[in-house]
Design a protein around this motif. Structure first.
Motif, mmCIF file in Angstrom:
data_model
loop_
_atom_site.group_PDB
_atom_site.id
_atom_site.type_symbol
_atom_site.label_atom_id
_atom_site.label_comp_id
_atom_site.label_asym_id
_atom_site.label_seq_id
_atom_site.Cartn_x
_atom_site.Cartn_y
_atom_site.Cartn_z
ATOM 1 N N GLY A 24 0.845 -1.184 0.000
ATOM 2 C CA GLY A 24 0.000 0.000 0.000
ATOM 3 C C GLY A 24 0.879 1.231 0.000
ATOM 4 N N THR A 25 0.433 2.259 0.689
ATOM 5 C CA THR A 25 1.233 3.471 0.806
ATOM 6 C C THR A 25 1.243 3.950 2.247
ATOM 7 O OG1 THR A 25 -0.618 4.930 0.296
ATOM 8 C CG2 THR A 25 0.766 4.254 -1.561
ATOM 9 N N PRO A 73 5.488 3.944 -1.318
ATOM 10 C CA PRO A 73 5.147 2.523 -1.243
ATOM 11 C C PRO A 73 5.458 1.961 0.139
ATOM 12 C CG PRO A 73 6.407 2.978 -3.231
ATOM 13 C CD PRO A 73 6.454 4.218 -2.390
ATOM 14 N N ALA A 74 4.556 1.126 0.637
ATOM 15 C CA ALA A 74 4.713 0.565 1.978
ATOM 16 C C ALA A 74 4.213 -0.866 2.009
ATOM 17 C CB ALA A 74 3.930 1.406 2.983
ATOM 18 N N PHE A 75 4.668 -1.592 3.022
ATOM 19 C CA PHE A 75 4.252 -2.973 3.235
ATOM 20 C C PHE A 75 3.694 -3.070 4.643
ATOM 21 C CE2 PHE A 75 7.583 -2.847 0.113
ATOM 22 C CZ PHE A 75 6.932 -3.449 -0.952
ATOM 23 N N LYS A 76 2.495 -3.630 4.742
ATOM 24 C CA LYS A 76 1.799 -3.726 6.023
ATOM 25 C C LYS A 76 1.256 -5.142 6.184
ATOM 26 C CE LYS A 76 0.291 1.069 5.555
ATOM 27 N NZ LYS A 76 -0.849 1.980 5.484
ATOM 28 N N THR A 136 16.056 5.055 0.509
ATOM 29 C CA THR A 136 16.154 4.611 1.897
ATOM 30 C C THR A 136 14.856 3.922 2.293
ATOM 31 O OG1 THR A 136 17.451 6.608 2.310
ATOM 32 C CG2 THR A 136 16.738 5.384 4.227
ATOM 33 N N LEU A 137 14.983 2.848 3.044
ATOM 34 C CA LEU A 137 13.825 2.114 3.535
ATOM 35 C C LEU A 137 13.663 2.392 5.024
ATOM 36 C CD1 LEU A 137 11.808 -0.005 2.362
ATOM 37 C CD2 LEU A 137 13.238 -1.737 3.470
ATOM 38 N N VAL A 138 12.441 2.601 5.454
ATOM 39 C CA VAL A 138 12.102 2.734 6.869
ATOM 40 C C VAL A 138 11.571 1.371 7.298
ATOM 41 C CG1 VAL A 138 10.680 3.929 8.568
ATOM 42 C CG2 VAL A 138 11.432 5.142 6.498
ATOM 43 N N LEU A 160 9.138 2.823 1.774
ATOM 44 C CA LEU A 160 10.190 3.554 1.082
ATOM 45 C C LEU A 160 10.130 4.998 1.551
ATOM 46 C CD1 LEU A 160 12.392 3.310 -1.109
ATOM 47 C CD2 LEU A 160 10.659 4.056 -2.765
ATOM 48 N N ARG A 161 11.270 5.543 1.860
ATOM 49 C CA ARG A 161 11.328 6.949 2.285
ATOM 50 C C ARG A 161 11.184 7.849 1.063
ATOM 51 N NH1 ARG A 161 16.040 9.913 5.264
ATOM 52 N NH2 ARG A 161 14.845 11.381 6.495
#
Length: 124
Positions: free
Chosen positions: A31-32, A37-40, A55-57, A49-50
Motif C-alpha cells: 500500500g502506501t 510505497p509501503a508494506f503492512k 532509503t527504507l524505513v 520507502l522513504r
C-alpha cells in the motif's frame, strides 16, 4: 577470497528486491504510507520507502536497532525524527539482500498476528 570489487557488488538492492522479499511473507499487503510505497500486515506498518527513494524505513526493536547502527552505520541509521520511534533507516545502496530479508521478516513477526506467525513457522 573475494576481492573488494566483488564484495562491493554483493551490497545494495533495488526497491523491487524489497518488494519481492516483503511479499513473500504471509499476510503482507502493499500500500502506501506518507505517499510512498509501503508494506503492512493487517494494517500495521512493516516497512516503507522513504521520500528520497533510496532509503527504507523498517520497524525494529530499539535494542536491535542500536546494535545494527553500531555495527554498520553506513547502512543503518536514524534521523532525529525517528529517534523516539521503533524504526530504522536502511540505505538500499549498501544493505545486503540477506540482511534485508531478515530485517523484513523480523518486522513482520513483530506486527503479524501470532497465528499467522505460527502457521508460517510450521511451514518452514
Amino acid at each position: 577470497m573475494p576481492t573488494k570489487k566483488k564484495a562491493a557488488k554483493a551490497r545494495g538492492v533495488s526497491f523491487e528486491t524489497v518488494r519481492q522479499l516483503a511479499l513473500e511473507l504471509p499476510g503482507i499487503e502493499e500500500g502506501t504510507s506518507y505517499g510512498t510505497p509501503a508494506f503492512k500486515v493487517r494494517g500495521k506498518l512493516v516497512a516503507r520507502l522513504r521520500e528520497d527513494g533510496e532509503t527504507l524505513v523498517v520497524k525494529i526493536d530499539f535494542s536491535d536497532r542500536d546494535l545494527l547502527m553500531q555495527a554498520d552505520p553506513d547502512t543503518f541509521f536514524v534521523t532525529d525524527h525517528y529517534v523516539g520511534y521503533p524504526m530504522m533507516l536502511v540505505r538500499l545502496s549498501s544493505v545486503r539482500r540477506e540482511q534485508l530479508r531478515i530485517l523484513l521478516e523480523d518486522a513482520w513477526r513483530g506486527e503479524a498476528p501470532k497465528r499467522l506467525v505460527s502457521a508460517h513457522d510450521a511451514e518452514s
